[in-house]
Design a protein around this motif. Structure first.
Motif: not given
Ligand code: SF4
Ligand code: SF4
Length: 777
Positions: A343-360
């Motif tokens: 949420r604090a990342c400057p590129v979040v609007r482009h990246c969106g945190g990446g693929l959901y599965a890759h956050r686990h």
């Protein structure tokens, strides 16, 4: 999963009304078959922790197909959807055979078409694609995507039959059918899983040769417990791989849409992403298994056994119930559904945190940035900054041939040096984002990270000043590798707050009796270790009741709680630090000097001023690199042999270390020599000039022991500059030095060109050096 409990809602059950409050789902993945005729070792269905396929019927029964079709039509009607997409999937859906495929498509179209436009698709490995199947595809307007990882060698790396046989020839046969005019209408595109062991350009060319309407690149499924392979410890191999494709794709005029890159370009122009891998758009997708159970997105199977399960099925539950499932609903909440770091990342609007599965990550579920965070950060920054097709690619993570040529000629312009500095900054930022994810559980580091993120938005120049300090990069690399203290992040943030002249208050670590503030200096403390509170206000620093102004307060060497400012060398607007305080400066083969006395420091400062001026006067072309890149000089202890020594380290980009030398002329040559090493290190960060797998060595004229290619290349590039410096000086002594260094450069250039270990870029680079040396004749 650490998500707000308010997101949870109970399924309404078969008899309930549509909830009305859910975000409707428009995409459905139907597992027509739960088995496969291939045995790819990177498959998330069979080779990852979730083994639920073993409990599934081999094929979706006609009654289940009818139930799914009815549920989708019911949902589309209730939410007045114009269109829905259904993807027939597996396993391998073609194991169902042409007749079953025909019946399935007819059932889906019969139920859904009267309500909403049905975009019917299939994802297949292509092995069983025949003209008879293609006729069915055309009859029902089904578009098929084929999985192919590149040329034969690349595809064979993973996509094989259970007996180890290659599937490549069968897949190419399928693609030739789809390319034919008769079946072209059924060709959706190619899906390629990235493997950084494959050559990106060869993969791109192999895919392009199949004339696909679309290319999709997928990052291999990974998460924080099973991180992706990072060969040679490289920080961003996946970004580098995709950026190589990106450069070629731009140079080719974007001949085919590449979904990931097009999605980032779309977000850069203020529109949505077309891929669930990036962007903040809702992931309005549900999977239906062969037994009719609803599941979350398939890639979750790579996280843990049962990760995708919902407990719902098409016989007892509506699609609305699936849409309300917390695991599906949370993926529709955009920014609010991401972890604090994203949420604090400057590129979040482009990246969106990446693929959901890759956050686990075991322990806190999906409340993390992507395990590909450094790659995504780099990829987003470069791709979203890309100019229109006919302009050169921007410099942040790459060097154009023009810049490479400019640097290879020896000095290089200030513009080329600025590009190297931009690369350095991008790499430091990527490292910090990786560290930012680790601050949970370390309150000192967490406070520093929060402050740094805020400052990056409000005072980017102040953050930039600190992040470009050579030893911040060295600390960040060591910290990433577990060899340095994460809480130093608070010191980095505090230094940025001082530069920003803002009010801040945070805990900072004391190490070896000091609180260090990179770029500014240190505050001596009685305690060896611990944590103290540090406040900043309008450029002042306050610790333990003492207030210091880093700009104006003198050094107080005799004061046990005193201020130890870093001394500054100023030459006509250029600011250079005499770095004898930073705790991360000991990165050279020769030991560094401890903190200098006031008198010794004054001597160093004066001599550095004169040496920089001497470079300006004697070699203004080399002065451009020195002034742009050199940020700190580290005094080294005298060499036991009495030789004057100097050093540079890629991990401490922007710093040069030298022993005391008697005259300004020698110091000027040493500075130029070491800045050459910095330039080449930064170039090698983003350009492969030689084959890194080639372990051969070569004999060079300046050393008795054989050197690896990288060492020889560094030596040539530095000696070329040294020869060039002596060439400009008058007198027989200078002429003797010039002849010696020119001969060394000459000989090693020949050896490098003769070895055959250079890449095309490297060959061009070395030949440009050869042209520069020949030009001296
Ligand atoms: S073809 Fe697809 S489903 Fe089959 S093993 Fe390979 S990756 Fe898995
Ligand atoms: S922190 Fe990393 S994963 Fe999260 S949005 Fe930024 S680049 Fe993407």
């Amino acid at each position: 999963m650490s998500r707000p409990s308010s997101l949870r809602s109970e399924p309404a059950g078969a008899g309930g009304e549509p909830t009305g409050s859910v975000t409707p789902l428009t995409q459905y993945v139907l597992k027509l078959v739960s088995r496969c005729d291939l045995a790819c070792d990177h498959c998330y269905v069979y080779e990852h922790p979730d083994q639920s396929w073993r409990r599934q019927p081999r094929m979706m029964a006609p009654a289940t197909v009818a139930a799914v079709a009815g549920r989708i039509a019911e949902h589309a009607a209730a939410h007045r959807l114009d269109a829905v997409r259904v993807v027939l999937h597996g396993g391998e859906p073609l194991l169902a055979g042409a007749a079953r495929l025909d019946a399935t498509a007819a059932a889906l179209r019969g139920a859904i078409d009267p309500v909403a436009r049905l975009d019917l698709r299939m994802q297949s490995n292509g092995v069983l694609l025949t003209p008879a199947v293609c006729d069915v595809l055309l009859a029902h307007d089904i578009k098929v995507g084929i999985s192919l990882d590149g040329d034969r060698a690349a595809n064979d790396r993973h996509r094989r039959h259970a007996n180890g046989a290659s599937s490549h020839r069968q897949v190419l046969r399928a693609l030739s059918l789809l390319r034919s005019p008769a079946y072209r209408a059924a060709y959706a595109g190619i899906l390629c899983t990235v493997d950084v062991a494959n050559d990106p350009i060869r993969v791109y060319e192999a895919l392009l040769a199949e004339e696909p309407p679309h290319i999709d690149f997928l990052l291999p499924h990974a998460n924080w417990d099973n991180p992706p392979a990072r060969p040679d410890g490289r920080a961003t191999p996946y970004a580098d791989w995709l950026l190589a494709v990106h450069r070629r794709w731009l140079a080719d005029g974007r001949p085919v849409p590449i979904r990931l890159l097009e999605s980032l370009l779309s977000t850069a122009s203020g529109h949505g992403s077309h891929s669930e891998a990036v962007g903040l758009g809702p992931a309005d997708l549900v999977v239906v298994e062969t037994d009719g159970t609803f599941e979350q997105v398939d890639s979750l199977k790579s996280a843990f056994d049962g990760a995708a399960a919902t407990g719902l099925d098409v016989f007892r539950h509506r699609v609305d119930d699936a849409a309300a499932h917390p695991g599906i609903a949370v993926r529709q909440t955009g920014l609010a559904g991401l972890c604090p770091t994203c949420r604090a990342c400057p590129v979040v609007r482009h990246c969106g945190g990446g693929l959901y599965a890759h956050r686990h990550r075991a322990g806190n579920g999906f409340d993390n940035p992507s395990v590909y965070c450094p790659d995504l950060l780099k990829l987003v920054r470069v791709v979203t900054a890309a100019p229109p097709v006919d302009e050169p690619v921007p410099p942040a993570d790459s060097l154009s041939p023009r810049v490479l040529d400019d640097l290879a000629a020896g000095a290089g312009t200030a513009g080329s040096a600025e590009q190297l500095a931009a690369i350095h900054l991008a790499l430091v930022r990527a490292l910090l984002v990786t560290l930012g994810d680790r601050v949970d559980g370390d309150p000192v580091a967490a406070a520093g990270w929060r402050l740094l993120v805020d400052l990056d938005d409000a005072h980017p120049e102040a953050v930039r000043t600190v992040l470009t300090h050579p030893f911040v990069r060295r600390w960040a690399r060591r910290c990433r590798d577990g060899a340095a203290d994460l809480s130093y992040l608070a010191c980095v943030a505090a230094a940025a707050a001082v530069h920003a002249r803002i009010r801040a208050d945070l805990p900072v670590p004391v190490r070896d009796g000091r609180v260090s503030l990179p770029t500014l200096g240190a505050i001596a403390r009685h305690a060896e270790r611990g944590v103290v509170r540090l406040a900043t206000d309008d450029g002042d620093v306050r610790v333990g009741g003492r207030r210091f102004n880093p700009d104006t307060d003198p050094a107080r060497e005799d004061d046990p709680d005193g201020w130890l400012p870093v001394r500054t060398v100023r030459v006509d607007g250029h600011r250079l630090l005499l770095e004898d305080t930073d705790p991360h400066r000991d990165c050279y083969d020769i030991p560094v000097e401890p903190r200098l006395t006031g008198a010794a420091a004054v001597g160093w400062v004066r001599q550095l001023e004169r040496a920089v001026r001497r470079v300006d006067a004697e070699a203004p072309d080399y002065a451009a690199g020195v002034r742009t890149l050199l940020r700190a000089v580290v005094p080294l202890r005298p060499d036991r042999t009495g030789r004057y020594r100097s050093a540079a380290a890629g991990a401490a980009f922007g710093a040069v270390a030298v022993t005391a030398v008697p005259d300004d002329a020698t110091l000027a040559v040493l500075l130029v020599h070491e800045v050459q090493h910095l330039k080449l290190s930064a170039t090698l960060d983003v350009c492969d000039l030689f084959d890194r797998d080639d372990t051969r060595t070569l004999t060079v004229p300046w050393r008795d022991d054989p050197r690896p290619v990288e060492g020889a290349l560094h030596g040539v590039y530095a000696h070329l500059a040294v020869a060039d410096m002596w060439r400009r000086r008058p007198g027989p002594v200078a002429e003797g030095h010039f002849r010696r260094y020119r001969a060394w450069t000459d000989g090693a250039i020949d050896a490098l060109l003769g070895l055959g270990a250079l890449t095309p870029d490297g060959d061009r680079f070395v030949r440009r050096m050869r042209a520069a040396v020949d030009g001296w004749q």
